[in-house]
Scaffold this active site. Structure first.
Site, PDB file in Angstrom:
ATOM      1  N   GLY A  14       0.827  -1.206   0.000  1.00 12.48           N
ATOM      2  CA  GLY A  14       0.000   0.000   0.000  1.00 12.48           C
ATOM      3  C   GLY A  14       0.858   1.252   0.000  1.00 12.48           C
ATOM      4  N   GLY A  17       2.377   1.542   3.732  1.00 10.38           N
ATOM      5  CA  GLY A  17       3.245   0.396   4.030  1.00 10.38           C
ATOM      6  C   GLY A  17       4.528   0.447   3.208  1.00 10.38           C
ATOM      7  N   LEU A 106      -2.195   2.030  12.672  1.00  7.39           N
ATOM      8  CA  LEU A 106      -2.542   3.254  11.952  1.00  7.39           C
ATOM      9  C   LEU A 106      -4.050   3.456  11.950  1.00  7.39           C
ATOM     10  N   SER A 108      -6.934   6.950  11.892  1.00  5.19           N
ATOM     11  CA  SER A 108      -7.256   8.004  10.928  1.00  5.19           C
ATOM     12  C   SER A 108      -7.874   9.190  11.664  1.00  5.19           C
ATOM     13  N   SER A 109      -7.757  10.373  11.067  1.00  2.00           N
ATOM     14  CA  SER A 109      -8.339  11.569  11.709  1.00  2.00           C
ATOM     15  C   SER A 109      -9.865  11.498  11.752  1.00  2.00           C
ATOM     16  N   CYS A 110     -10.469  10.581  10.978  1.00  2.00           N
ATOM     17  CA  CYS A 110     -11.945  10.504  10.977  1.00  2.00           C
ATOM     18  C   CYS A 110     -12.499   9.873  12.253  1.00  2.00           C
ATOM     19  N   TYR A 137     -16.172   2.998   9.104  1.00  2.00           N
ATOM     20  CA  TYR A 137     -14.697   2.930   9.077  1.00  2.00           C
ATOM     21  C   TYR A 137     -14.124   3.532  10.362  1.00  2.00           C
ATOM     22  N   LYS A 141     -11.781   1.926  13.298  1.00  4.35           N
ATOM     23  CA  LYS A 141     -10.492   2.506  13.700  1.00  4.35           C
ATOM     24  C   LYS A 141     -10.468   2.787  15.207  1.00  4.35           C
ATOM     25  N   HIS A 180      -8.942   8.958  -2.784  1.00 10.50           N
ATOM     26  CA  HIS A 180      -9.038  10.206  -2.021  1.00 10.50           C
ATOM     27  C   HIS A 180      -8.900  11.402  -2.970  1.00 10.50           C
ATOM     28  N   ASP A 279     -19.823  16.710   0.685  1.00  9.75           N
ATOM     29  CA  ASP A 279     -18.658  17.450   1.193  1.00  9.75           C
ATOM     30  C   ASP A 279     -17.932  16.671   2.284  1.00  9.75           C
TER      31      ASP A 279
HETATM   32  N1  LIG Z   1      -4.479   7.138   2.574  1.00  9.60           N
HETATM   33  C1  LIG Z   1      -4.894   8.007   3.482  1.00  9.60           C
HETATM   34  O1  LIG Z   1      -5.211   9.178   3.176  1.00  9.60           O
HETATM   35  C2  LIG Z   1      -4.973   7.616   4.925  1.00  9.60           C
HETATM   36  C3  LIG Z   1      -4.659   6.332   5.369  1.00  9.60           C
HETATM   37  N2  LIG Z   1      -4.765   6.021   6.698  1.00  9.60           N
HETATM   38  C4  LIG Z   1      -4.469   4.672   7.183  1.00  9.60           C
HETATM   39  O2  LIG Z   1      -3.152   4.296   6.805  1.00  9.60           O
HETATM   40  C5  LIG Z   1      -3.094   2.880   6.572  1.00  9.60           C
HETATM   41  C6  LIG Z   1      -2.516   2.607   5.205  1.00  9.60           C
HETATM   42  O3  LIG Z   1      -3.323   3.241   4.218  1.00  9.60           O
HETATM   43  P1  LIG Z   1      -2.876   3.284   2.681  1.00  9.60           P
HETATM   44  O4  LIG Z   1      -1.473   2.852   2.546  1.00  9.60           O
HETATM   45  O5  LIG Z   1      -3.314   4.593   2.159  1.00  9.60           O
HETATM   46  O6  LIG Z   1      -3.840   2.174   2.063  1.00  9.60           O
HETATM   47  P2  LIG Z   1      -3.619   1.299   0.754  1.00  9.60           P
HETATM   48  O7  LIG Z   1      -4.972   0.981   0.228  1.00  9.60           O
HETATM   49  O8  LIG Z   1      -2.662   1.987  -0.151  1.00  9.60           O
HETATM   50  O9  LIG Z   1      -2.931  -0.018   1.300  1.00  9.60           O
HETATM   51  C7  LIG Z   1      -3.599  -0.891   2.135  1.00  9.60           C
HETATM   52  C8  LIG Z   1      -2.898  -2.228   2.129  1.00  9.60           C
HETATM   53  O10 LIG Z   1      -3.625  -3.080   3.003  1.00  9.60           O
HETATM   54  C9  LIG Z   1      -3.498  -4.384   2.524  1.00  9.60           C
HETATM   55  N3  LIG Z   1      -4.696  -5.155   2.863  1.00  9.60           N
HETATM   56  C10 LIG Z   1      -5.991  -4.796   2.724  1.00  9.60           C
HETATM   57  N4  LIG Z   1      -6.798  -5.809   3.082  1.00  9.60           N
HETATM   58  C11 LIG Z   1      -5.990  -6.841   3.469  1.00  9.60           C
HETATM   59  C12 LIG Z   1      -6.221  -8.157   3.933  1.00  9.60           C
HETATM   60  N5  LIG Z   1      -7.460  -8.632   4.096  1.00  9.60           N
HETATM   61  N6  LIG Z   1      -5.156  -8.922   4.216  1.00  9.60           N
HETATM   62  C13 LIG Z   1      -3.898  -8.456   4.042  1.00  9.60           C
HETATM   63  N7  LIG Z   1      -3.601  -7.218   3.625  1.00  9.60           N
HETATM   64  C14 LIG Z   1      -4.651  -6.423   3.326  1.00  9.60           C
HETATM   65  C15 LIG Z   1      -3.388  -4.306   1.007  1.00  9.60           C
HETATM   66  O11 LIG Z   1      -2.492  -5.348   0.643  1.00  9.60           O
HETATM   67  P3  LIG Z   1      -2.292  -5.945  -0.865  1.00  9.60           P
HETATM   68  O12 LIG Z   1      -1.752  -4.817  -1.678  1.00  9.60           O
HETATM   69  O13 LIG Z   1      -1.327  -7.053  -0.681  1.00  9.60           O
HETATM   70  O14 LIG Z   1      -3.652  -6.368  -1.325  1.00  9.60           O
HETATM   71  C16 LIG Z   1      -2.856  -2.899   0.766  1.00  9.60           C
HETATM   72  O15 LIG Z   1      -1.557  -2.911   0.272  1.00  9.60           O
HETATM   73  C17 LIG Z   1      -4.506   2.366   6.769  1.00  9.60           C
HETATM   74  O16 LIG Z   1      -4.666   1.884   8.061  1.00  9.60           O
HETATM   75  C18 LIG Z   1      -5.363   3.607   6.583  1.00  9.60           C
HETATM   76  O17 LIG Z   1      -6.578   3.488   7.275  1.00  9.60           O
HETATM   77  C19 LIG Z   1      -5.139   6.953   7.623  1.00  9.60           C
HETATM   78  C20 LIG Z   1      -5.450   8.230   7.252  1.00  9.60           C
HETATM   79  C21 LIG Z   1      -5.387   8.666   5.882  1.00  9.60           C
HETATM   80  C1  LIG Z   2      -8.604  10.087   4.831  1.00  7.81           C
HETATM   81  C2  LIG Z   2     -10.100  10.164   4.966  1.00  7.81           C
HETATM   82  O1  LIG Z   2     -10.717  10.037   3.679  1.00  7.81           O
HETATM   83  C3  LIG Z   2     -12.139  10.073   3.646  1.00  7.81           C
HETATM   84  O2  LIG Z   2     -12.634  11.314   4.043  1.00  7.81           O
HETATM   85  P1  LIG Z   2     -12.415  12.689   3.353  1.00  7.81           P
HETATM   86  O3  LIG Z   2     -11.467  13.481   4.153  1.00  7.81           O
HETATM   87  O4  LIG Z   2     -13.730  13.320   3.125  1.00  7.81           O
HETATM   88  O5  LIG Z   2     -11.634  12.295   2.034  1.00  7.81           O
HETATM   89  P2  LIG Z   2     -11.656  12.514   0.476  1.00  7.81           P
HETATM   90  O6  LIG Z   2     -10.233  12.654   0.105  1.00  7.81           O
HETATM   91  O7  LIG Z   2     -12.400  11.448  -0.240  1.00  7.81           O
HETATM   92  O8  LIG Z   2     -12.458  13.880   0.224  1.00  7.81           O
HETATM   93  C4  LIG Z   2     -12.036  15.103   0.747  1.00  7.81           C
HETATM   94  C5  LIG Z   2     -12.892  16.226   0.216  1.00  7.81           C
HETATM   95  O9  LIG Z   2     -12.562  16.397  -1.169  1.00  7.81           O
HETATM   96  C6  LIG Z   2     -13.764  16.499  -1.935  1.00  7.81           C
HETATM   97  N1  LIG Z   2     -13.477  16.082  -3.316  1.00  7.81           N
HETATM   98  C7  LIG Z   2     -13.539  16.906  -4.399  1.00  7.81           C
HETATM   99  N2  LIG Z   2     -13.333  16.222  -5.518  1.00  7.81           N
HETATM  100  C8  LIG Z   2     -13.088  14.928  -5.126  1.00  7.81           C
HETATM  101  C9  LIG Z   2     -12.805  13.754  -5.864  1.00  7.81           C
HETATM  102  O10 LIG Z   2     -12.739  13.739  -7.092  1.00  7.81           O
HETATM  103  N3  LIG Z   2     -12.603  12.620  -5.132  1.00  7.81           N
HETATM  104  C10 LIG Z   2     -12.672  12.603  -3.761  1.00  7.81           C
HETATM  105  N4  LIG Z   2     -12.439  11.441  -3.105  1.00  7.81           N
HETATM  106  N5  LIG Z   2     -12.976  13.713  -3.059  1.00  7.81           N
HETATM  107  C11 LIG Z   2     -13.192  14.851  -3.735  1.00  7.81           C
HETATM  108  C12 LIG Z   2     -14.731  15.605  -1.179  1.00  7.81           C
HETATM  109  O11 LIG Z   2     -16.072  15.892  -1.550  1.00  7.81           O
HETATM  110  C13 LIG Z   2     -14.402  15.984   0.261  1.00  7.81           C
HETATM  111  O12 LIG Z   2     -15.049  17.174   0.612  1.00  7.81           O
HETATM  112  C14 LIG Z   2     -12.815   9.218   4.678  1.00  7.81           C
HETATM  113  O13 LIG Z   2     -13.927   8.608   4.099  1.00  7.81           O
HETATM  114  C15 LIG Z   2     -11.913   8.445   5.531  1.00  7.81           C
HETATM  115  O14 LIG Z   2     -11.575   7.273   4.850  1.00  7.81           O
HETATM  116  C16 LIG Z   2     -10.640   9.124   5.891  1.00  7.81           C
HETATM  117  O15 LIG Z   2     -10.078   8.849   6.922  1.00  7.81           O
END
Ligand SMILES: NC(=O)C1=CN([C@@H]2O[C@H](COP(=O)(O)OP(=O)(O)OC[C@H]3O[C@@H](n4cnc5c(N)ncnc54)[C@H](OP(=O)(O)O)[C@@H]3O)[C@@H](O)[C@H]2O)C=CC1
Ligand SMILES: C[C@H]1O[C@H](OP(=O)(O)OP(=O)(O)OC[C@H]2O[C@@H](n3cnc4c(=O)[nH]c(N)nc43)[C@H](O)[C@@H]2O)[C@@H](O)[C@@H](O)C1=O
Length: 322
Positions: A14, A17, A106, A108-110, A137, A141, A180, A279
């Protein structure tokens, strides 16, 4: 920092990771253990138990999760709550059962209430109603944080939780609907430029504010927090709580981040809003004072980070994660 520790990075393919792996290698860790979800499904309790029994793990970074943006969270709530609860419960419990003393979860701010006072302090946890688009979600968390705290309280292990703000960077998911906002807009604005379009649409009103952290900063913060001395870390978290915020302490509106992305891509068309799309939370600014007091601050500014993410997007354009 014991560089001979056997470190399991769950979710190593991911975005986060893979950045943690890069950081651990930079630091010189010699034994990094990984499994893809195909090799080890972390929702499968029996398989996770066998894995921990065989691998003699010392330390876990739990970055595996079901992850997505506002649309994915709103559309697939069952997958988000079920998979995340199962992954956390299995990994944290089996880590404990097999003698792992150090784990970083890990979150999340949510996890904080939709209308939490800004900036959001760690103590805001469970002080109000959650944002409806990602409540399942967020509940999963929060359960992960409480798992860590409960094993710490009852068994004296050292399981810490980091609450990242919205992340972006190389290795992100570029799915047009499920990603996102930053990866979604990088892709949409890039395609609009390629096609010579005069405007591009963003979801919602453009007014919500978000705080964005580059994933390399997140990985550095994760390794930093994992390696803090226990007495120092415990002095800086709420009594009986294990979590700490990770962010920049700076936010901007969605319209502003769209403009930053357009500037990087050199797209000169108009950015239009689409209020028919949700939003989500009006604002999610982290209070990062505790992390600052511990000696860590983010380094990568948003425009520099978006440029880095865009370069990685262009380099991998034929093989994007979706
Ligand atoms: N991205 C963001 O904006 C944010 C992320 N986080 C948190 O950070 C962490 C990492 O997120 P991020 O790297 O973005 O997510 P990704 O989607 O990029 O990566 C998630 C990884 O989790 C693995 N995974 C999912 N399901 C399973 C399963 N059943 N068994 C084994 N492995 C699994 C996947 O492995 P594989 O590739 O092998 O399938 C994947 O590589 C998460 O906990 C997320 O909630 C928190 C706040 C914001
Ligand atoms: C990390 C966080 O991510 C998720 O929450 P979120 O902060 O709302 O994240 P987002 O990136 O999807 O959106 C941020 C803002 O952006 C706007 N927006 C505009 N245009 C696009 C667009 O094209 N795609 C997306 N996704 N959003 C858009 C969208 O409408 C929103 O107002 C959680 O569900 C939760 O999983 C969590 O923890």
């Amino acid at each position: 920092m014991n560089l001979d520790s056997r470190v399991f990075v769950a979710g190593h393919r991911g975005m986060v990771g893979s950045a943690i792996i890069r950081q651990l290698k930079r630091k010189g860790y010699r034994y990094i253990i990984t499994r893809t979800s195909l090799e080890l499904d972390l929702t499968n309790q029996a398989a996770v138990a066998v894995f921990f029994a065989e691998e003699n793990i010392d330390m876990v970074y739990l970055a595996a999760a079901k992850v997505g943006g506002i649309h994915a969270n709103n559309t697939y709530p069952a997958e988000f709550i079920y998979q995340n609860l199962m992954i956390e419960a299995n990994v944290i419990h089996q880590a404990f059962t097999h003698g792992v003393q150090k784990l970083l979860f890990l979150g999340s701010s949510c996890i904080y209430p939709k209308l939490a006072e800004q900036p959001m302090q760690e103590s805001a946890l469970l002080s109000g109603y959650l944002e409806s688009t990602n409540e399942p979600y967020a509940i999963a968390k929060i359960a992960g944080i409480k798992l860590c705290e409960s094993y710490n309280r009852q068994y004296g292990v050292d399981y810490r939780s980091v609450m990242p703000t919205n992340l972006y960077g190389p290795g992100d998911n570029y799915h047009p609907e499920n990603s996102h906002v930053i990866p979604a807009l990088i892709r949409r604005i890039h395609e609009a430029k390629e096609q010579g379009l005069s405007d591009v649409s963003i979801w919602g009103t453009g007014m919500p504010k978000r705080e964005f952290l580059h994933v390399d900063d997140m990985a550095k913060a994760s390794v930093f927090i994992m390696n803090l001395d226990k007495s120092i870390y415990c002095n800086h978290v709420e009594p009986m709580q294990s979590h700490i915020n990770v962010g920049t302490g700076i936010d901007c509106s969605i319209l502003e981040v769209a403009q930053t992305i357009a500037n990087v891509i050199e797209f000169e068309g108009q950015i239009k809003t689409d209020p028919s799309k949700p939003d989500g939370a009006p604002r999610k600014l982290m209070d990062v004072d505790r992390l600052r007091q511990l000696g860590w601050e983010a380094e990568i500014k948003l425009d520099i980070g978006v440029r880095d993410a865009y370069e990685s997007f262009c380099k991998n354009i034929d093989n994007l994660r979706m």
